[in-house]
Design an enzyme around this catalytic site. Structure first.
Site, PDB file in Angstrom:
ATOM      1  N   SER A  13       0.828  -1.220   0.000  1.00  0.00           N
ATOM      2  CA  SER A  13       0.000   0.000   0.000  1.00  0.00           C
ATOM      3  C   SER A  13       0.858   1.265   0.000  1.00  0.00           C
ATOM      4  CB  SER A  13      -0.982  -0.002   1.174  1.00  0.00           C
ATOM      5  OG  SER A  13      -0.298   0.096   2.398  1.00  0.00           O
ATOM      6  N   MET A  90      10.335  -6.972   3.667  1.00  0.00           N
ATOM      7  CA  MET A  90      10.534  -7.582   4.971  1.00  0.00           C
ATOM      8  C   MET A  90      11.740  -8.518   5.036  1.00  0.00           C
ATOM      9  SD  MET A  90       8.250  -5.883   6.409  1.00  0.00           S
ATOM     10  CE  MET A  90       7.990  -6.505   8.058  1.00  0.00           C
ATOM     11  N   ASN A 107      13.640   3.870   3.712  1.00  0.00           N
ATOM     12  CA  ASN A 107      12.717   2.906   4.303  1.00  0.00           C
ATOM     13  C   ASN A 107      11.647   3.649   5.088  1.00  0.00           C
ATOM     14  OD1 ASN A 107      11.767   0.320   5.226  1.00  0.00           O
ATOM     15  ND2 ASN A 107      12.768   0.705   7.194  1.00  0.00           N
ATOM     16  N   HIS A 109       9.391   2.975   8.497  1.00  0.00           N
ATOM     17  CA  HIS A 109       9.301   2.064   9.636  1.00  0.00           C
ATOM     18  C   HIS A 109       8.092   2.479  10.483  1.00  0.00           C
ATOM     19  CE1 HIS A 109      10.658  -0.773  12.646  1.00  0.00           C
ATOM     20  NE2 HIS A 109      10.359   0.160  13.552  1.00  0.00           N
ATOM     21  N   THR A 141      20.871   2.550   6.614  1.00  0.00           N
ATOM     22  CA  THR A 141      22.288   2.308   6.860  1.00  0.00           C
ATOM     23  C   THR A 141      22.431   0.864   7.350  1.00  0.00           C
ATOM     24  OG1 THR A 141      22.081   3.097   9.116  1.00  0.00           O
ATOM     25  CG2 THR A 141      22.808   4.705   7.452  1.00  0.00           C
ATOM     26  N   GLU A 143      23.041  -0.257  10.126  1.00  0.00           N
ATOM     27  CA  GLU A 143      22.456  -0.527  11.431  1.00  0.00           C
ATOM     28  C   GLU A 143      20.935  -0.537  11.287  1.00  0.00           C
ATOM     29  OE1 GLU A 143      23.086   1.029  16.018  1.00  0.00           O
ATOM     30  OE2 GLU A 143      23.916   2.153  14.345  1.00  0.00           O
ATOM     31  N   ASP A 145      17.207  -0.087  11.200  1.00  0.00           N
ATOM     32  CA  ASP A 145      16.240   0.916  11.666  1.00  0.00           C
ATOM     33  C   ASP A 145      16.892   2.106  12.391  1.00  0.00           C
ATOM     34  OD1 ASP A 145      14.206  -0.675  10.631  1.00  0.00           O
ATOM     35  OD2 ASP A 145      13.868  -1.705  12.530  1.00  0.00           O
ATOM     36  N   GLU A 174       1.474   6.756   7.148  1.00  0.00           N
ATOM     37  CA  GLU A 174       2.593   6.407   6.252  1.00  0.00           C
ATOM     38  C   GLU A 174       2.275   6.804   4.813  1.00  0.00           C
ATOM     39  OE1 GLU A 174       3.942   2.321   6.574  1.00  0.00           O
ATOM     40  OE2 GLU A 174       3.654   2.325   8.720  1.00  0.00           O
TER      41      GLU A 174
HETATM   42  C1  GAR Z   1       4.124  -0.778   6.680  1.00  0.00           C
HETATM   43  O1  GAR Z   1       3.435  -0.509   7.869  1.00  0.00           O
HETATM   44  C2  GAR Z   1       5.606  -0.526   6.882  1.00  0.00           C
HETATM   45  O2  GAR Z   1       5.872   0.528   7.756  1.00  0.00           O
HETATM   46  C3  GAR Z   1       6.052  -1.828   7.470  1.00  0.00           C
HETATM   47  O3  GAR Z   1       5.340  -2.816   6.787  1.00  0.00           O
HETATM   48  C4  GAR Z   1       4.099  -2.265   6.355  1.00  0.00           C
HETATM   49  C5  GAR Z   1       3.995  -2.515   4.867  1.00  0.00           C
HETATM   50  O4  GAR Z   1       2.733  -2.194   4.382  1.00  0.00           O
HETATM   51  N1  GAR Z   1       7.465  -1.985   7.308  1.00  0.00           N
HETATM   52  C6  GAR Z   1       8.236  -2.566   8.200  1.00  0.00           C
HETATM   53  O5  GAR Z   1       7.822  -3.042   9.232  1.00  0.00           O
HETATM   54  C7  GAR Z   1       9.701  -2.622   7.833  1.00  0.00           C
HETATM   55  N2  GAR Z   1      10.486  -2.925   8.979  1.00  0.00           N
HETATM   56  P1  GAR Z   1       2.479  -2.071   2.838  1.00  0.00           P
HETATM   57  O6  GAR Z   1       3.023  -3.352   2.207  1.00  0.00           O
HETATM   58  O7  GAR Z   1       0.982  -1.999   2.703  1.00  0.00           O
HETATM   59  O8  GAR Z   1       3.182  -0.847   2.352  1.00  0.00           O
END
Ligand code: GAR
Length: 213
Positions: A13, A90, A107, A109, A141, A143, A145, A174
């Site tokens: 999304s 992921m 990214n 988060h 980077t 490290e 997140d 987001e």
């Molecule tokens: C989002 O909430 C994003 O922040 C998270 O996965 C979801 C993806 O949703 N990302 C992480 O957790 C990365 N560490 P989407 O596939 O609908 O964009």
């Protein structure tokens, strides 16, 4: 015209929000490809339906993380990206991959970093009893997140919130925050100083989203 490559693993999304914003706001950019590590990622259907090139590098076909990352890098590089956008991708990426795209990989988060790095951020926020929660867009980077923060958005945590309700609220945030941060990159308005990001021309890097409650 900058070239964007978006990496997804599932629903996509955020990718969708970026593809739409790029077209509607007429950014000086185009989404050159959407690449997934899972062949069944739902986001691939949206991308293909919007005439965006899609590609899959299935991580299950590789025994080692660095072999998968090398294959992914080869595919991503075919599209000569100015910016690589992780949108719900992921897989933890190797330092070699991240260094290859240094300062041009972003990214989103689902927490207010540096709080709640890693997984299950919404449940952990609820368990911690915080009253505000949110999302962070950052450069990636080595490290996990912890890269330089580009933008952050905040939502309230309300009485009775569940993991699902809170995650939906953050996701709506987001969808506003991530396209905005990508647009700044595309417009060459982000500058990095000593691992900190600054934005040229006044526009807030902070979003307080009461309207997504
Ligand atoms: C989002 O909430 C994003 O922040 C998270 O996965 C979801 C993806 O949703 N990302 C992480 O957790 C990365 N560490 P989407 O596939 O609908 O964009």
């Amino acid at each position: 015209m900058k070239k964007l490559v978006i990496l997804i693993s599932g629903r996509g999304s955020n990718m969708e929000a970026i593809v739409r914003a790029c077209a509607v706001q007429r950014w000086p950019a185009r989404v050159a490809a959407v690449v997934s590590n899972r062949p069944d990622a739902a986001g691939l259907t949206f991308a293909a339906a919007h005439a965006v090139v899609t590609s899959v590098v299935d991580h299950t076909q590789f025994n080692k993380r660095d072999e998968f990352d090398a294959a992914l890098m080869r595919v991503v590089d075919m599209y000569e990206p100015d910016l690589v956008i992780l949108a719900g991708f992921m897989r933890v990426l190797t330092p070699a991959f991240i260094k290859h795209y240094a300062a041009r990989i972003m990214n989103v988060h689902p927490s207010l970093l540096p709080s709640f790095t890693g997984l299950h951020t919404h449940q952990r926020a609820l368990d911690a009893g915080v009253v505000v929660h949110g999302a962070t867009v950052h450069f990636v980077t080595t490290e996990l997140d912890y890269g330089p923060i580009i933008a952050q958005g905040v939502v309230p945590v309300l009485v009775g919130d569940t993991n699902i309700v809170l995650s939906k609220r953050v996701l709506q945030l987001e969808h506003k925050l991530y396209p905005r941060a990508v647009r700044w990159f595309v417009e060459d308005r982000l500058r990095m100083y000593d691992n900190r990001v600054e934005l040229e021309v006044t526009e807030t890097r902070f979003l307080f989203c009461l309207d997504v409650v």
